[in-house]
Design a protein around this motif. Sequence first.
Motif, PDB file in Angstrom:
ATOM      1  N   HIS A 184      32.882  11.132   7.910  1.00 25.40           N
ATOM      2  CA  HIS A 184      32.156  12.161   7.159  1.00 25.40           C
ATOM      3  C   HIS A 184      33.028  13.408   7.061  1.00 25.40           C
ATOM      4  CE1 HIS A 184      31.319  14.750  10.657  1.00 25.40           C
ATOM      5  NE2 HIS A 184      31.185  13.630  11.328  1.00 25.40           N
ATOM      6  N   LEU A 238      31.932  16.629   7.176  1.00 22.46           N
ATOM      7  CA  LEU A 238      31.188  17.830   7.558  1.00 22.46           C
ATOM      8  C   LEU A 238      32.077  18.853   8.262  1.00 22.46           C
ATOM      9  CD1 LEU A 238      27.823  16.281   8.815  1.00 22.46           C
ATOM     10  CD2 LEU A 238      28.269  17.444   6.648  1.00 22.46           C
ATOM     11  N   ARG A 265      32.896  22.660   6.950  1.00 22.92           N
ATOM     12  CA  ARG A 265      32.615  23.858   7.746  1.00 22.92           C
ATOM     13  C   ARG A 265      33.871  24.715   7.894  1.00 22.92           C
ATOM     14  NH1 ARG A 265      30.071  20.102  11.324  1.00 22.92           N
ATOM     15  NH2 ARG A 265      27.842  19.950  10.921  1.00 22.92           N
ATOM     16  N   ASP A 271      13.644  13.580   5.228  1.00 20.72           N
ATOM     17  CA  ASP A 271      15.000  13.896   5.667  1.00 20.72           C
ATOM     18  C   ASP A 271      15.072  13.986   7.188  1.00 20.72           C
ATOM     19  OD1 ASP A 271      15.731  13.975   3.049  1.00 20.72           O
ATOM     20  OD2 ASP A 271      15.942  16.153   2.923  1.00 20.72           O
ATOM     21  N   THR A 297      22.204  17.533  16.698  1.00 16.44           N
ATOM     22  CA  THR A 297      23.517  16.901  16.617  1.00 16.44           C
ATOM     23  C   THR A 297      23.637  15.835  17.697  1.00 16.44           C
ATOM     24  OG1 THR A 297      24.574  18.895  15.744  1.00 16.44           O
ATOM     25  CG2 THR A 297      26.001  17.306  16.852  1.00 16.44           C
ATOM     26  N   ALA A 310      26.188  16.264  12.995  1.00 18.22           N
ATOM     27  CA  ALA A 310      24.946  16.987  12.755  1.00 18.22           C
ATOM     28  C   ALA A 310      24.122  16.140  11.794  1.00 18.22           C
ATOM     29  CB  ALA A 310      25.226  18.369  12.183  1.00 18.22           C
ATOM     30  N   ASP A 351      22.512  17.548   8.590  1.00 15.89           N
ATOM     31  CA  ASP A 351      23.541  17.903   7.609  1.00 15.89           C
ATOM     32  C   ASP A 351      24.089  16.656   6.922  1.00 15.89           C
ATOM     33  OD1 ASP A 351      23.247  20.528   8.285  1.00 15.89           O
ATOM     34  OD2 ASP A 351      25.017  20.631   9.561  1.00 15.89           O
ATOM     35  N   LEU A 379      21.664  15.566   4.202  1.00 13.93           N
ATOM     36  CA  LEU A 379      21.806  16.403   3.006  1.00 13.93           C
ATOM     37  C   LEU A 379      23.107  16.092   2.269  1.00 13.93           C
ATOM     38  CD1 LEU A 379      20.543  19.807   4.470  1.00 13.93           C
ATOM     39  CD2 LEU A 379      19.263  18.110   3.148  1.00 13.93           C
ATOM     40  N   LEU A 380      24.160  15.770   3.022  1.00 10.03           N
ATOM     41  CA  LEU A 380      25.419  15.393   2.391  1.00 10.03           C
ATOM     42  C   LEU A 380      25.265  14.090   1.611  1.00 10.03           C
ATOM     43  CD1 LEU A 380      28.532  15.931   2.134  1.00 10.03           C
ATOM     44  CD2 LEU A 380      28.790  14.406   4.098  1.00 10.03           C
ATOM     45  N   SER A 390      22.628  27.867  19.414  1.00  4.04           N
ATOM     46  CA  SER A 390      23.768  27.728  18.526  1.00  4.04           C
ATOM     47  C   SER A 390      25.034  28.193  19.216  1.00  4.04           C
ATOM     48  CB  SER A 390      23.544  28.559  17.251  1.00  4.04           C
ATOM     49  OG  SER A 390      24.721  28.614  16.493  1.00  4.04           O
TER      50      SER A 390
END
Length: 753
Positions: free
Chosen positions: A286, A288, A292, A368, A391, A404, A407, A410-411, A563
Amino acid sequence: MAADPTMADEPSHLDEWFDHISVVAGLLEDLLPDDIVLDYSMESLFPLEGAIQASGLDEMGSSFTGAVAAYLGETLIGVANGRWDWDDTPGSPTFGQPLVFADDALGLPPVAPVDLVEKSGGDSFEEIYTVWAEAAQAHAAAHPGLQPIREPTPGRDRVAPEGLEWFEGKYLEAWLVECDREFGNWVARFGAGHTWDFSLDSVDALVQQMYRITPTPEQFQDPANAAFADGASWYLGEILRRAAPSHWGIRHGREAREDFDVTKESGRSLSWSPAVALHDVVQDGHPLNLLRRIESWAPRKVPEAIPPLTECVWTGTDWLTPSQMWGHFFASRLESLREVGIPLDHSADSLRRFEELLLDAGPDPELDAAVAGYLGETLLLVGGGKWSGTTVEMVGGPGLVSVATIDLVLLARRMRDGVTFTRVYSAWERRAGELRTRSRDWRPVRSQAPRPVPAPAVVQTWCAEREHEFPDWVARYGADRTWDFSRESLEALTSVIFDVTPTRGELFSPDNATFLAGAFWYFGEVLRRARPSHWRYIQYLRKPQPDDPLQCLEIAMLDSYDSLQSIVYLSPRVKPAVFFDLMLGQNDRDRLNSKYGSWVNGTRADRAKKAMDRRQRKKSRRKQSDADYLASWLSDRERGFPDWIARYGVGHTWDFSPESLDTLEDLILEVTPLPEQLLEDKAHADFLDGAAWYCGEVFRQVRPLQWQYARKAGIDCYLVSASGGPGYRAPVDTLAEIYLHYDRGALRRILGR
């Protein structure tokens, strides 16, 4: 011992650790505030010690542990030279860990940074650094002219390839020229049908071609695909170079595309290899992490909200963070998938079918989230590991594989290729196979599904007792006052504290223990309900009375725990026992009220300081002389002020009076509610110029000031004393201070200083 022929082409543990160092090199810079300088000095270790001690490594995550260990090792190598190595001795207490060796001439034992970080909690960083530094200094004094030898760290140190002087960079230059010349052929051969305009948006097309042409790391590195890999690496590097001021350079080692990186020229130092980044895209399955990093390299838009404040939910009694909420409804969301009719057998085929379901369905946050949970559980069954918020992390070997999951969902919706989930599944299978090859006993061991972590019993018990006894506390000490946990009620609390315990000695008197406990709890509860936070038991600060909660409790921000973008020890927190002591000692009756303001405004204030710092670091590229630019700027502002009013300030009075600063403050918060919007968004540049000019003119009505501009002082015009007094101030900085204060009237207060 003879080498295992089956492992001849496999990267060693040390090679993987070097790759890990290159990956995490910028992680700490991303996590820590901009004012902390990571220069590999002893002083730079202090913030890391504070982070570990304040939150614990479990809360910070394994990627943070690895980043600290890599940084600590590089810091030690920097002070005493030496090298990295790997402990592959069975039975050793640090078996399977990277080691740092000082130069042999210093006679120092090796250090295992990962072990040191995990066991010491940061307490011994200064001690071990001092030992290594003193040994290096003693060697230098005893052997003048002899220098310990440092072996370069791949991924960090720059070393000229054999036969090539570093400053010439001939091979890199030839590679860049060749890629540029062949780009048209590259597009025709590999990228037909896509737009290749070097924009950030074209990264999606590049990723799609990566998965189509070289879907595995082996294929990306295959010499047969060199033409594609070279062109793709060059294209990504050119996207970065054109998105922000930066340049190509050589990283280390060999004459290969993996050794060519792009380094940012402004702001904090950022440098990474496009070829390595693309290799990771196919290795991880992926993009991601790549997306980022690109976003941090050149953000495409100013944030529209403050995530830590919008993501937490108040239940009426407690705050829930996203991680906690995920834990609360994790099982129920997985259960809802049973109604879909797809077997929940955690197979690659089930992931394929769920991705098809997502692409056929419209936007559905509930679906989702459910699919994200199922995806995470499936990956953990393949590779082991644990949940960290939303994650999943596979923990094995020197690196960290993480996804994640929400994410990724959504990707998948955005890429719409139907194989996003199965591609990641295959990447985890490949990683698990590598671990199994290295150790026949390896098995995918996973933690339990995410669930809320209860507070320590001492916290729950103490808070429950205070809440139960609070009505009696009110009846005894504040019956004629309002106790609604509002900011206004802090005035009543202040009066009661000074009435009952007017001195510091009386505050902690055993006779006032009941009063202090109730006041302590009430103040903490006002803060806790005003902003996502919770009661926290600080065991490492225990006093000789370990059972006294007053000495061991504080209020800490929840967003710090949710976070890695916010580290606990740097986030707002309050220890009421110490706070009350200082309030009485300084006779400060406004202390509780002012603390409330800074507490609630903490995130916005932090962001304002960072935005101000970024703006102050910008360098002027104007071709006019300083005097000409100042004259034209002032003329444009004065001439354009009626248009500025018509666009932004209709219906308000703009008479250059001190009172009109309140109007300006309200307008700024209305037009640009976030500091980044005012200070960094080009769409608001005209608004900022007009507001800064007006603010400066109001100040000039009250004080003998005059406008100045000097390129070396930054990009903004500023005010100086007309009489030649010391100091200067840019009105832009004055406007930015609006975001540092919770109460209205910041501009007038600054004017009155």
